[in-house]
Design an enzyme around this catalytic site. Structure first.
Site, PDB file in Angstrom:
ATOM      1  CG  ASN A  84      -1.695   1.273   1.407  1.00  0.00           C
ATOM      2  OD1 ASN A  84      -1.816   2.046   0.464  1.00  0.00           O
ATOM      3  ND2 ASN A  84      -2.238   1.484   2.601  1.00  0.00           N
TER       4      ASN A  84
ATOM      5  CE  LYS B 226       0.206   3.398   4.690  1.00  0.00           C
ATOM      6  NZ  LYS B 226       0.148   3.530   6.134  1.00  0.00           N
TER       7      LYS B 226
ATOM      8  CG  HIS C 210      -5.715   1.872   5.054  1.00  0.00           C
ATOM      9  ND1 HIS C 210      -5.256   2.806   5.943  1.00  0.00           N
ATOM     10  CD2 HIS C 210      -4.725   0.955   4.916  1.00  0.00           C
ATOM     11  CE1 HIS C 210      -4.023   2.478   6.314  1.00  0.00           C
ATOM     12  NE2 HIS C 210      -3.687   1.342   5.717  1.00  0.00           N
TER      13      HIS C 210
ATOM     14  CD  GLU D  97      -2.819   5.466   6.679  1.00  0.00           C
ATOM     15  OE1 GLU D  97      -2.794   5.547   5.436  1.00  0.00           O
ATOM     16  OE2 GLU D  97      -1.896   4.939   7.344  1.00  0.00           O
TER      17      GLU D  97
ATOM     18  CD  GLU E   9      -3.658  -2.759   7.241  1.00  0.00           C
ATOM     19  OE1 GLU E   9      -2.562  -3.028   6.778  1.00  0.00           O
ATOM     20  OE2 GLU E   9      -4.218  -1.663   7.065  1.00  0.00           O
TER      21      GLU E   9
ATOM     22  N   GLY F 162       2.243   1.760  10.730  1.00  0.00           N
ATOM     23  CA  GLY F 162       3.206   2.859  10.617  1.00  0.00           C
ATOM     24  C   GLY F 162       3.892   3.211  11.922  1.00  0.00           C
TER      25      GLY F 162
ATOM     26  CB  SER G 104       5.050  -2.394  11.793  1.00  0.00           C
ATOM     27  OG  SER G 104       4.599  -1.076  12.035  1.00  0.00           O
TER      28      SER G 104
END
Ligand code: PEP
Length: 257
Positions: free
Chosen positions: A13, A15, A99, A101, A171, A177, A217
């Protein structure tokens, strides 16, 4: 992983990273080092502006392309948005949906995630549906209930023969991250619980076909241990998918016997 019943999928991904020229440079760097054995499927989910070029650039090394989100409707006055059909026609095969985010910064909810899953399937894309708990939710002990709720909402009214081909990415928000990875046991436990939710709703045949990834991660060092869990069928990878050598090491871990 369990290659007998389902695909192992390593998906990057990107981003909001990589311009067109950086995408070309990435392709040139990864091509000579891509593993030849094809145990696992490899996907790169890239910014929408790069999809068409990426399809062409990564064709030779068998990397499929995905988008990072899509709109739930098939047309309309939604400035800046793109539809699943546009993504499909650009040559992508996958689309990430929900996702964390997107949920955090763009108000995506379990309700919109479900609509987007339907839109993706309708357009012929494979949705990679992201679910995951926050650290507070984990500490409150509600992880399993929350994940079951997210999975059920995302798949509401999706036909069993379509569910077989979707991808779910577990996730945990606290691992994305942050450099903090879930232990292999934590990842395995939640991925197994996701499969159980699908089994109860759609039966064993559907449940065993669904690819369930871990994301948060994942890197060259921890990939092998995470992927050794029977219900972890791949990874959704952010940071480590931006460096060809690191991404290749994760693919190699997924290619292990
Ligand atoms: C992600 O964005 O889906 C992700 C897992 O990121 P990272 O690998 O950087 O934690």
């Amino acid at each position: 992983m369990n290659r007998r019943y389902r695909k192992t999928i390593i998906a990057g991904n990107w981003k909001m990273n990589n311009t067109l020229s950086q995408t070309k440079a990435f392709a040139e760097e990864i091509k000579p080092i891509m593993p030849k054995g094809k145990w696992c499927n490899v996907v790169l989910c890239v910014p929408a502006t790069n999809i068409q070029a990426a399809v062409r650039l990564f064709k030779d090394c068998h990397i499929a392309i995905g988008a990072e989100t899509c709109h739930e409707l098939d047309h309309g006055a939604y400035t800046g948005e793109i539809t699943a059909a546009m993504i499909k026609e650009a040559g992508a095969k996958y689309v990430i949906i929900g996702h964390s985010e997107r949920r955090q910064y763009y108000n995506e909810t379990d309700f919109t995630v479900n609509k987007k899953v339907h839109a993706a399937i309708e357009a012929g894309l494979v949705p990679i549906i992201c679910v995951g708990e926050s650290l507070e939710q984990r500490e409150l002990g509600v992880t399993m209930e929350l994940i079951a709720y997210q999975v059920k909402c995302a798949l509401a009214n999706v036909a069993p023969e379509k569910v077989r081909h979707i991808v779910i990415a577990y996730e945990p928000l606290w691992a994305i991250g942050t450099g903090k990875t879930a232990t292999a046991e934590q990842a395995g436990e939640v991925c197994q619980a996701i499969r159980t939710v699908i089994r109860k709703q759609y039966g064993a045949h559907v449940a065993r076909s669904v690819t369930i990834q871990y994301g948060g991660s994942m890197n060259a060092k921890n990939a092998q241990e995470l992927l050794a869990q029977p219900d972890v069928d791949g990874g959704l990878i952010g940071g480590a998918a931006l460096k060809p050598a690191d991404f290749v090491k994760i693919i190699e871990a997924a290619n292990q016997e």
